[in-house]
Scaffold this motif. Structure first.
Motif, PDB file in Angstrom:
ATOM      1  N   PHE A  66      -8.203  -5.011   2.542  1.00 55.61           N
ATOM      2  CA  PHE A  66      -7.090  -4.925   3.472  1.00 55.61           C
ATOM      3  C   PHE A  66      -6.077  -6.021   3.166  1.00 55.61           C
ATOM      4  O   PHE A  66      -6.468  -7.150   2.825  1.00 55.61           O
ATOM      5  CB  PHE A  66      -7.563  -5.106   4.917  1.00 55.61           C
ATOM      6  CG  PHE A  66      -8.456  -4.015   5.424  1.00 55.61           C
ATOM      7  CD1 PHE A  66      -8.032  -2.690   5.426  1.00 55.61           C
ATOM      8  CD2 PHE A  66      -9.723  -4.300   5.917  1.00 55.61           C
ATOM      9  CE1 PHE A  66      -8.850  -1.672   5.906  1.00 55.61           C
ATOM     10  CE2 PHE A  66     -10.547  -3.298   6.409  1.00 55.61           C
ATOM     11  CZ  PHE A  66     -10.109  -1.982   6.396  1.00 55.61           C
TER      12      PHE A  66
ATOM     13  N   HIS B 142      -1.590  -2.645   4.768  1.00 55.63           N
ATOM     14  CA  HIS B 142      -1.982  -1.584   3.851  1.00 55.63           C
ATOM     15  C   HIS B 142      -3.361  -1.851   3.266  1.00 55.63           C
ATOM     16  O   HIS B 142      -3.906  -2.948   3.402  1.00 55.63           O
ATOM     17  CB  HIS B 142      -0.950  -1.381   2.731  1.00 55.63           C
ATOM     18  CG  HIS B 142      -0.700  -2.592   1.886  1.00 55.63           C
ATOM     19  ND1 HIS B 142       0.205  -3.577   2.232  1.00 55.63           N
ATOM     20  CD2 HIS B 142      -1.213  -2.975   0.685  1.00 55.63           C
ATOM     21  CE1 HIS B 142       0.239  -4.517   1.287  1.00 55.63           C
ATOM     22  NE2 HIS B 142      -0.620  -4.164   0.345  1.00 55.63           N
ATOM     23  N   VAL B 143      -3.892  -0.805   2.643  1.00 60.88           N
ATOM     24  CA  VAL B 143      -5.235  -0.830   2.074  1.00 60.88           C
ATOM     25  C   VAL B 143      -5.134  -0.648   0.564  1.00 60.88           C
ATOM     26  O   VAL B 143      -4.332   0.161   0.085  1.00 60.88           O
ATOM     27  CB  VAL B 143      -6.107   0.305   2.658  1.00 60.88           C
ATOM     28  CG1 VAL B 143      -7.547   0.197   2.173  1.00 60.88           C
ATOM     29  CG2 VAL B 143      -6.048   0.304   4.182  1.00 60.88           C
TER      30      VAL B 143
ATOM     31  N   ARG C  57      -1.421   3.325   3.738  1.00 61.29           N
ATOM     32  CA  ARG C  57      -1.485   2.905   5.128  1.00 61.29           C
ATOM     33  C   ARG C  57      -2.881   3.255   5.663  1.00 61.29           C
ATOM     34  O   ARG C  57      -3.436   4.302   5.328  1.00 61.29           O
ATOM     35  CB  ARG C  57      -0.415   3.613   5.947  1.00 61.29           C
ATOM     36  CG  ARG C  57       1.009   3.310   5.513  1.00 61.29           C
ATOM     37  CD  ARG C  57       1.432   1.928   5.929  1.00 61.29           C
ATOM     38  NE  ARG C  57       1.411   1.776   7.392  1.00 61.29           N
ATOM     39  CZ  ARG C  57       1.598   0.615   8.021  1.00 61.29           C
ATOM     40  NH1 ARG C  57       1.761  -0.501   7.325  1.00 61.29           N
ATOM     41  NH2 ARG C  57       1.587   0.569   9.340  1.00 61.29           N
ATOM     42  N   PRO C  58      -3.457   2.399   6.496  1.00 58.77           N
ATOM     43  CA  PRO C  58      -4.816   2.681   6.969  1.00 58.77           C
ATOM     44  C   PRO C  58      -4.931   3.986   7.746  1.00 58.77           C
ATOM     45  O   PRO C  58      -5.964   4.668   7.669  1.00 58.77           O
ATOM     46  CB  PRO C  58      -5.143   1.464   7.853  1.00 58.77           C
ATOM     47  CG  PRO C  58      -3.844   0.799   8.126  1.00 58.77           C
ATOM     48  CD  PRO C  58      -2.956   1.092   6.962  1.00 58.77           C
ATOM     49  N   GLU C  59      -3.868   4.364   8.459  1.00 54.02           N
ATOM     50  CA  GLU C  59      -3.925   5.605   9.236  1.00 54.02           C
ATOM     51  C   GLU C  59      -3.911   6.851   8.359  1.00 54.02           C
ATOM     52  O   GLU C  59      -4.205   7.964   8.829  1.00 54.02           O
ATOM     53  CB  GLU C  59      -2.777   5.670  10.252  1.00 54.02           C
ATOM     54  CG  GLU C  59      -1.390   5.642   9.651  1.00 54.02           C
ATOM     55  CD  GLU C  59      -0.809   4.242   9.554  1.00 54.02           C
ATOM     56  OE1 GLU C  59       0.431   4.124   9.561  1.00 54.02           O
ATOM     57  OE2 GLU C  59      -1.597   3.265   9.486  1.00 54.02           O
TER      58      GLU C  59
ATOM     59  N   LEU D 290      -7.872  -2.971  12.693  1.00 54.33           N
ATOM     60  CA  LEU D 290      -7.161  -2.067  11.795  1.00 54.33           C
ATOM     61  C   LEU D 290      -5.667  -2.023  12.112  1.00 54.33           C
ATOM     62  O   LEU D 290      -4.838  -1.868  11.210  1.00 54.33           O
ATOM     63  CB  LEU D 290      -7.773  -0.672  11.891  1.00 54.33           C
ATOM     64  CG  LEU D 290      -7.611   0.248  10.679  1.00 54.33           C
ATOM     65  CD1 LEU D 290      -8.166  -0.415   9.414  1.00 54.33           C
ATOM     66  CD2 LEU D 290      -8.303   1.582  10.923  1.00 54.33           C
TER      67      LEU D 290
ATOM     68  N   SER E 219      -1.460   1.473  -2.971  1.00 54.64           N
ATOM     69  CA  SER E 219      -1.753   1.095  -1.592  1.00 54.64           C
ATOM     70  C   SER E 219      -1.515   2.284  -0.670  1.00 54.64           C
ATOM     71  O   SER E 219      -0.702   3.174  -0.960  1.00 54.64           O
ATOM     72  CB  SER E 219      -0.890  -0.088  -1.155  1.00 54.64           C
ATOM     73  OG  SER E 219       0.486   0.248  -1.152  1.00 54.64           O
TER      74      SER E 219
ATOM     75  N   GLU F 165     -13.867   7.178   2.222  1.00 52.27           N
ATOM     76  CA  GLU F 165     -13.218   6.805   0.953  1.00 52.27           C
ATOM     77  C   GLU F 165     -14.309   6.479  -0.067  1.00 52.27           C
ATOM     78  O   GLU F 165     -15.111   5.549   0.118  1.00 52.27           O
ATOM     79  CB  GLU F 165     -12.305   5.602   1.146  1.00 52.27           C
ATOM     80  CG  GLU F 165     -11.595   5.138  -0.113  1.00 52.27           C
ATOM     81  CD  GLU F 165     -10.549   6.132  -0.628  1.00 52.27           C
ATOM     82  OE1 GLU F 165     -10.151   6.000  -1.802  1.00 52.27           O
ATOM     83  OE2 GLU F 165     -10.121   7.020   0.147  1.00 52.27           O
TER      84      GLU F 165
ATOM     85  N   ALA G 258     -13.349  -1.281   8.696  1.00 51.32           N
ATOM     86  CA  ALA G 258     -12.680  -1.913   9.838  1.00 51.32           C
ATOM     87  C   ALA G 258     -13.662  -2.692  10.707  1.00 51.32           C
ATOM     88  O   ALA G 258     -13.290  -3.699  11.333  1.00 51.32           O
ATOM     89  CB  ALA G 258     -11.944  -0.868  10.668  1.00 51.32           C
TER      90      ALA G 258
ATOM     91  N   VAL H  25      -3.564  -4.437  10.131  1.00 51.08           N
ATOM     92  CA  VAL H  25      -3.506  -4.259   8.679  1.00 51.08           C
ATOM     93  C   VAL H  25      -2.182  -3.622   8.271  1.00 51.08           C
ATOM     94  O   VAL H  25      -1.722  -2.660   8.898  1.00 51.08           O
ATOM     95  CB  VAL H  25      -4.680  -3.373   8.205  1.00 51.08           C
ATOM     96  CG1 VAL H  25      -4.528  -2.997   6.731  1.00 51.08           C
ATOM     97  CG2 VAL H  25      -6.005  -4.087   8.453  1.00 51.08           C
TER      98      VAL H  25
ATOM     99  N   LEU I 214     -11.414   5.847   6.047  1.00 49.65           N
ATOM    100  CA  LEU I 214     -12.005   4.748   5.289  1.00 49.65           C
ATOM    101  C   LEU I 214     -13.526   4.851   5.177  1.00 49.65           C
ATOM    102  O   LEU I 214     -14.106   4.377   4.195  1.00 49.65           O
ATOM    103  CB  LEU I 214     -11.608   3.411   5.907  1.00 49.65           C
ATOM    104  CG  LEU I 214     -10.137   3.030   5.679  1.00 49.65           C
ATOM    105  CD1 LEU I 214      -9.755   1.856   6.556  1.00 49.65           C
ATOM    106  CD2 LEU I 214      -9.913   2.695   4.210  1.00 49.65           C
TER     107      LEU I 214
END
Length: 263
Positions: free
Chosen positions: A112, A134-135, A174-176, A129, A172, A183, A207, A132, A180
């Motif tokens: 993150f 970006h991931v 976005r977490p939304e 989360l 990268s 993933e 998260a 955050v 995850l």
């Protein structure tokens, strides 16, 4: 060394010296039976102060022992946290500096990048989360300072969770935009897939690992800052970085990251 001579400051000094010289040493816990987690974390924080005083910049936080399997293996029921600095960054395309490490091993991670400050206690996975930006995918090069890669949980925490180097991927999300927990990552060594995992291997959900880090750091008076990288823990077992080896982490949505072992 007599047990009365040990202290958190001495532990920090010994382990930083071993890191700087790339020379392994025996388990401190084996020499100092009274070493506990509180003292190990104190040593870790003292070492961070030394790192900063000599010019390193804090770039984030790393988690260790986030999988249930690894926790059972080392006899604990919770992850551990440690520090990242700019000295540990491995730029994309550069080989792993094996000559400056003791026994480098690579593991794929979900990372993150924080968008705002996150400070516990009482942080939930959803709150974490939301902080955050970006991931990204990552490969962490871990490197224990202990001979034969044999150490206790207290040793590992004092040793900054076997920190070495880390590289983050160029893609990268976005977490939304990600699930995850689902993933996935395939770990490849010299063209052969050797392991695989999903984000659920990381404390149930990355998260949850992030929230754990925020709450645990708060107990020691720390918070995570905007822009910091948080490595949430190895998704698979770590693999040795042999001379000339090519190691790749293939993520479902976070792209591919490749590292090569230097001679």
């Amino acid at each position: 060394m007599g047990t009365d001579a040990w202290s958190a400051a001495l532990v920090a000094e010994r382990l930083l010296q071993a890191e700087d010289r790339a020379t392994a040493q025996t388990s401190i816990k084996a020499e100092w039976e009274s070493l506990d987690l509180a003292t190990a974390y104190a040593a870790q924080d003292i070492a961070l102060g030394i790192r900063v005083a000599r010019g390193e910049k804090v770039t984030g936080v790393k988690l260790g022992v986030t999988s249930k399997a690894k926790q059972r293996q080392v006899g604990v029921d919770a992850p551990s946290t440690a520090w990242l600095t700019d000295r540990m960054i491995l730029p994309i395309g550069e080989t792993v500096p094996r000559d400056r490490l003791i026994h480098a091993r690579a593991e794929p991670e979900i990372a993150f990048v924080m968008g705002r400050r996150l400070e516990g206690p009482g942080i939930s996975a959803a709150t974490a989360l939301a902080a955050v930006d970006h991931v990204v995918g990552a490969i962490e090069i871990i490197d224990s300072r202990f001979s034969g890669y044999k150490f206790s949980m207290m040793d590992a925490v004092a040793d900054n969770n076997s920190s070495g180097r880390y590289v983050t991927g160029p893609i990268s999300r976005r977490p939304e935009d990600l699930d995850l927990a689902l993933e996935a990552c395939l770990l490849e060594v010299d063209g052969e897939i050797v392991d695989s995992a999903t984000g659920a291997a990381v404390h149930g959900h990355p998260a949850e690992a992030l929230a754990f880090a925020a709450n645990t750091l708060a107990e020691r008076g720390h918070a995570m800052e905007a822009g910091w990288v948080v490595l949430t823990g190895g998704m698979t077992d770590a693999v040795p970085v042999e001379p000339g080896a090519r190691i790749a982490a293939h993520f479902t949505n976070l792209g591919t990251i490749t590292v090569a072992g230097g001679r």
